[in-house]
Motif scaffolding. Structure first.
Motif, mmCIF file in Angstrom:
data_model
loop_
_atom_site.group_PDB
_atom_site.id
_atom_site.type_symbol
_atom_site.label_atom_id
_atom_site.label_comp_id
_atom_site.label_asym_id
_atom_site.label_seq_id
_atom_site.Cartn_x
_atom_site.Cartn_y
_atom_site.Cartn_z
ATOM 1 N N GLU A 121 -68.114 54.390 -16.662
ATOM 2 C CA GLU A 121 -66.983 54.154 -17.560
ATOM 3 C C GLU A 121 -66.210 52.891 -17.192
ATOM 4 N N TYR A 122 -66.092 52.626 -15.915
ATOM 5 C CA TYR A 122 -65.284 51.495 -15.485
ATOM 6 C C TYR A 122 -66.131 50.322 -14.999
ATOM 7 N N SER A 123 -67.411 50.373 -15.288
ATOM 8 C CA SER A 123 -68.271 49.266 -14.886
ATOM 9 C C SER A 123 -68.098 48.098 -15.854
ATOM 10 N N ARG A 183 -71.367 64.401 -7.531
ATOM 11 C CA ARG A 183 -72.227 63.245 -7.807
ATOM 12 C C ARG A 183 -72.203 62.883 -9.288
ATOM 13 N N GLN A 184 -72.112 63.888 -10.154
ATOM 14 C CA GLN A 184 -72.029 63.601 -11.581
ATOM 15 C C GLN A 184 -70.704 62.925 -11.931
ATOM 16 N N ILE A 185 -69.613 63.336 -11.284
ATOM 17 C CA ILE A 185 -68.318 62.691 -11.497
ATOM 18 C C ILE A 185 -68.387 61.227 -11.074
ATOM 19 N N ILE A 186 -69.052 60.949 -9.949
ATOM 20 C CA ILE A 186 -69.183 59.570 -9.474
ATOM 21 C C ILE A 186 -69.948 58.731 -10.491
ATOM 22 N N ARG A 187 -71.053 59.265 -11.032
ATOM 23 C CA ARG A 187 -71.832 58.516 -12.019
ATOM 24 C C ARG A 187 -70.997 58.213 -13.260
#
Length: 448
Positions: A123-125, A114-118
């Motif tokens: 970063e790519y938002s 879940r931390q990787i997803i956040r």
């Protein structure tokens, strides 16, 4: 002799083939992967659904026995119990349709992902909007416990027969596994319910062989057999399935969770549970059911042979029969009986006479709750000549076996030794030893 040997061999091989279905399914070719086998446990709450599923988490459900796999020679570092208890428990909880299971055994992996997803979304938002993930479910109940015992060789045995180099044998071994399961409330830490279940694991082996010299310096050897071991993983799965079923059932009865259908379903579950618990209480180790099968009263009719041990030689077996009434005491191991009968005594070419027999005995049933029981008895009685002209006091004791065909009818066989108060039963007084009588009887019991 050859015909006898061939006949025995055919019977032994027939016994082998009929007694072991695995013999006809020998693994001679490779097989493909398949869906896992179902356990044989039939759940009493399978068709009962909950009003609302409880969210449960399982952190750890492991082997707590430290038991290594038993071997005949040497030692092994392979464990006797499967180490995937948590996975099996989660599968059982899911299959019950009463619980929603959540990941807790490897919660760190889930949190890292879940931390990787956040981080990746931030970063790519393309905008500075905060990254949102669905919240994690929290558990209403934590399920804990483990496999607490693995008892090896709780019962072992076998049998065999060999005649002139032709033989057959079978062996068996039974182990026992026990699991405990408890439900803990996450609201206050209270242990809501604690249950346990056990399952036996059976291993069987059967073989037949031939070892004969068929002619000079020509030896024939043949051997066949099969061994079947119940998978330990399936035994663990079945024990866990039963523990989950008990957890649901006792939870319904205690009001911890509600079934769809209301009080009518609760009453049905309670009734089925009480019947099963009553049967479990009456079933001891080795699956022996402690059930009072025999009626308080019984009538027994037996027939067989009698033989005198007196002063003459050449004693022969002669016909005799008995009728007996038996009353079981409050403790079914003990009984009182009264009987009468008639028998003939003979010394070939010397003595022959008929007698009337009466007796009162105190009996002890070794396995009073089983269908098959040995029994012992002793008592006093009398022996009278056919015309009742002379009556002699006697003391008797004996040993017998009984097998119940139904709860009302049973087959019996017994051997009895009678010691008389006289030495003149055979009309001859010689020596100091009193006359004695041996009886061998077989018959039937009717209980009511």
């Amino acid at each position: 002799m050859k015909k006898i040997t061939i006949s025995i061999l055919c019977l032994l091989f027939a016994f082998l083939f009929v007694g072991c279905g695995a013999y006809f399914n020998q693994p001679l070719i490779q097989t493909k992967a398949r869906i896992g086998e179902n356990t044989s446990t039939v759940s009493s709450v399978k068709n009962i659904l909950p009003k609302a599923k409880k969210v449960v988490g399982v952190y750890k459900f492991k082997d707590q026995t430290g038991q290594y796999k038993p071997v005949e020679n040497g030692s092994t570092f392979s464990t006797a119990v499967t180490q995937g208890g948590t996975t099996i428990l989660l599968k059982s909880l899911e299959e019950s349709n009463w619980f929603t299971t959540i990941e807790r055994e490897n919660i760190s992996n889930l949190l890292n992902e879940r931390q990787i997803i956040r981080n990746t979304r931030q970063e790519y938002s393309n905008n500075n909007q905060p990254v949102k993930l669905y919240p994690l479910l929290f558990a209403d109940v934590i399920i804990e416990g483990g496999v607490v015992s693995y008892d090896s060789n709780i019962i072992t045995g076998g049998s065999g027969l060999r005649y002139f180099g032709v033989g057959a044998s079978n062996q068996y071994r039974q182990d026992r596994i026990t699991v405990y399961l408890r439900a803990v409330s996450t609201n206050n830490g209270k242990i809501l319910k604690n249950v346990y279940a056990s399952k036996t694991i059976l291993s069987q082996g059967i073989s037949a062989n031939l070892y004969r010299f068929v002619s000079l310096r020509r030896l024939l050897e043949a051997e066949t057999g099969v061994t079947k071991n119940e998978p330990a993983q399936l035994a663990v799965k079945e024990a866990i399935d039963k523990a989950v079923e008990l957890l649901i059932t006792e939870g319904i009865i205690d009001g911890l969770w509600q079934p769809a259908g209301g009080e009518a379903v609760v009453d049905l579950v309670k009734k089925n549970y009480e019947e099963e618990k009553k049967e479990a209480d009456a079933t001891k180790l080795f699956n022996r059911k402690q059930e009072l099968r025999r009626g308080r009263n019984s009538i027994n009719a037996t027939a067989g042979a009698s033989r005198i041990n007196g002063d003459y030689s050449n004693a022969a077996f002669s016909f005799g029969f008995d009728f007996k009434f038996k009353y079981l005491l409050k403790d079914p191991r003990f009984a009182l009986s009264l009987g009468v009968g008639k028998f003939e005594l003979e010394n070939t070419g010397i003595f022959y006479e008929s007698f009337i027999n009466s007796n009162a005995n105190f009996e002890y049933n070794i396995l009073p709750y089983d269908r098959f029981t040995p029994f012992l008895y002793a008592g006093i009685g009398s022996v009278s000549k056919k015309n009742l002209s002379d009556t002699y006091f006697k003391f008797q004791y004996g040993f017998g076996l009984e097998y119940l065909l139904t709860n009302n009818w049973g087959l019996t066989v017994n051997a009895e030794h009678n010691i008389l108060s006289t030495d003149s039963l055979d009309n001859l007084v010689r020596g100091q030893r009193k006359d004695q009588i041996w009886n061998i009887r077989a018959g039937i019991n009717f209980y009511f």
